[in-house]
Enzyme design. Structure first.
Site, PDB file in Angstrom:
ATOM      1  CE  LYS A   1       1.097   4.643   8.527  1.00 51.72           C
ATOM      2  NZ  LYS A   1       1.067   3.933   7.275  1.00 51.72           N
TER       3      LYS A   1
ATOM      4  CE1 TYR B   1      -3.641   2.570   0.625  1.00 53.31           C
ATOM      5  CE2 TYR B   1      -2.411   3.251   2.550  1.00 53.31           C
ATOM      6  CZ  TYR B   1      -3.430   3.465   1.652  1.00 53.31           C
ATOM      7  OH  TYR B   1      -4.243   4.567   1.786  1.00 53.31           O
TER       8      TYR B   1
ATOM      9  CG  ASP C   1       5.701   3.672   0.947  1.00 56.74           C
ATOM     10  OD1 ASP C   1       5.984   4.339   1.958  1.00 56.74           O
ATOM     11  OD2 ASP C   1       4.536   3.419   0.588  1.00 56.74           O
TER      12      ASP C   1
HETATM   13  C1  LIG Z   1       0.422   4.460   5.941  1.00 58.45           C
HETATM   14  C2  LIG Z   1       1.158   4.247   4.681  1.00 58.45           C
HETATM   15  C3  LIG Z   1       1.010   5.110   3.585  1.00 58.45           C
HETATM   16  C4  LIG Z   1       0.001   6.223   3.570  1.00 58.45           C
HETATM   17  O1  LIG Z   1       0.254   7.179   4.521  1.00 58.45           O
HETATM   18  P1  LIG Z   1      -0.960   8.153   4.993  1.00 58.45           P
HETATM   19  O2  LIG Z   1      -0.294   9.098   5.924  1.00 58.45           O
HETATM   20  O3  LIG Z   1      -1.961   7.251   5.638  1.00 58.45           O
HETATM   21  O4  LIG Z   1      -1.491   8.805   3.772  1.00 58.45           O
HETATM   22  C5  LIG Z   1       1.819   4.914   2.493  1.00 58.45           C
HETATM   23  N1  LIG Z   1       2.711   3.909   2.451  1.00 58.45           N
HETATM   24  C6  LIG Z   1       2.880   3.057   3.477  1.00 58.45           C
HETATM   25  C7  LIG Z   1       3.902   1.975   3.384  1.00 58.45           C
HETATM   26  C8  LIG Z   1       2.086   3.177   4.613  1.00 58.45           C
HETATM   27  O5  LIG Z   1       2.226   2.293   5.610  1.00 58.45           O
END
Ligand SMILES: *Cc1c(COP(=O)(O)O)cnc(C)c1O
Length: 427
Positions: free
Chosen positions: A267, A144, A239
């Site tokens: 995060k 994701y 990511d």
């Molecule tokens: C949480 C997450 C996102 C999206 O981040 P948001 O702040 O929720 O938009 C993208 N990539 C990874 C790997 C994630 O865990």
């Protein structure tokens, strides 16, 4: 079932917010039951609308690495807020933050602050496309990267197929530019680059997947991504929105000693505030406006309150924190494995550092196809039994649970004891 006050709040919420929640997984739809509305949080605990205490293994889905409402972070937020919450003009705080991120992540020579992980991934891909002048993006099934149109694609596991949107509202033409491959399949990646390498702008990957449950990279997989991108002039994008400063201060890339062309952070790096980062090689980031033709902007980007929280949190993270997280993680992993064994439950516990998933399948889980073999009904029952025992585990089989440094051995042991009962509970 959650408390009566939360049930009432959900009924009110459902009239004015889709599903009653501002992000879908919070709705508990995949585990049954209804969500606990949270009134406050402190250290390793969440408190429900009725005041009930839960040991938290969600940690706001990752940011709360030191637990909730850490005094130093709260103090930084309050102090910053007194100076005004947003200016729409540059600040010294943003310079200090960018220097700090760059020092922690040597692969990030230049960066931009944005407000969410979604934005970070969207902008990183736009930069990769602008830099290479190519359109195609490669992602892996089950990863994701936020909810940008062209990233809401997982397609079938049949490797080289065209992208098909995962969500209504995503034009097929947009999804077509996204090529998906099974995670951990270096062979399929090499094959795709052999046949279409000159079309590929970049490859985006979670260096440890958290978003289909915890799935570590197979040996050589991340290296193959960097190698293929380099050989074909494409941009490698880690990511690390979830793994960044969670698995070590410098992210998974520090643990494995790799330097991707671009990195996305969110995060933990945002200190529990709406703050995320994308950045990487200078030559790529120099394509971003106002230096270059790739447009990207944000009214609240680099917000002083958010950056202050982030700097306070990052200043508290050191080797001792990660050693403690590893030790708590190992204790929880062993406890869950032993408890499952005692109860004859067929599960597979996968963990990297303080990210852990209890899959209700024999495992091991190496990709999306393996993950979806999980018995989600059994997971849902176990989840409900845990909640009734004051354990707030992620309300989905396909999410990582997070441990914070505010947890301790006694809390982990209490969670394992609850898990033992939850495995045995008949539903
Ligand atoms: C949480 C997450 C996102 C999206 O981040 P948001 O702040 O929720 O938009 C993208 N990539 C990874 C790997 C994630 O865990």
């Amino acid at each position: 079932m959650s408390d009566p006050k939360s049930v009432d709040l959900l009924a009110r919420a459902e009239r004015v917010i889709p599903g009653g929640v501002n992000s879908p997984v919070r709705a508990f739809r995949s585990v049954g039951g209804s969500p606990v509305f949270i009134s406050r949080a402190e250290g390793p605990y969440l408190y429900g609308a009725d005041g009930a205490q839960y040991t938290d293994y969600v940690g706001s889905w990752g940011p709360m690495i030191l637990g909730h409402a850490h005094p130093a972070v709260v103090e930084a937020i309050v102090t910053a807020a007194r100076n005004g919450t947003s200016y729409g003009a540059p600040t010294e705080l943003e310079v200090i933050f960018a220097e700090k991120v760059s020092a922690l992540y040597p692969s990030i020579e230049m960066m931009r602050a944005v407000s969410s992980g979604t934005e970070a991934c969207m902008a990183a891909i736009r930069a990769a496309r602008g830099f290479t002048g190519r359109d195609a993006i490669v992602k892996f099934e089950g990863c994701y990267h936020g909810h940008a149109d062209f990233l809401l694609v997982k397609a079938g596991s049949g490797a080289l197929t065209f992208g098909v949107p995962d969500s209504a509202g995503v034009p097929a033409a947009t999804a077509k530019g996204t090529l998906t491959l099974p995670y951990n399949d270096s062979g399929a990646l090499r094959e795709l680059f052999r046949s279409r390498g000159s079309e590929i702008a970049g490859v985006i990957v979670e260096p440890v997947v958290g978003n289909m449950g915890v799935v570590p990279p197979a040996p050589g997989f991340l290296e193959a991504i960097l190698e293929m991108c380099k050989a074909h002039g494409a941009v490698s994008i880690f990511d690390e929105v979830m793994t960044g400063s969670r698995l070590s201060l410098g992210g998974m890339q520090e643990r494995v000693g790799l330097r991707p062309d671009m990195t996305c952070l969110g995060k933990v790096i945002g200190g529990g505030m709406p703050l995320a980062v994308y950045g990487g090689k200078r030559a790529i980031m120099q394509k971003v406006a106002p230096l270059g033709p790739v447009y990207q902007a944000g009214t609240l980007s680099g917000n002083p309150v958010a950056v202050s929280a982030a700097l306070a949190l990052l200043g508290l993270l050191d080797a001792r924190v990660y050693e403690k997280l590893e030790s708590l993680g190992a204790r929880l992993e062993k406890g869950l494995v032993d408890a499952a064994k005692r109860n004859g439950a067929e599960v597979c516990v996968q963990r990297v550092g303080s990210m852990i998933t209890l899959f209700f399948t024999r495992g091991p889980v190496g990709n999306f196809e393996d993950a979806v073999k999980s018995d989600t009904a059994r997971f849902g029952a176990w989840h409900g039994a845990m909640l009734r025992r004051g354990q707030y585990w992620p309300p989905s089989q396909y999410e990582a649970a997070f441990i914070s440094a505010a947890h301790d051995d006694a809390l982990i042991d209490a969670t394992v004891a609850a898990a033992d009962e939850a495995f045995a509970a008949k539903q």
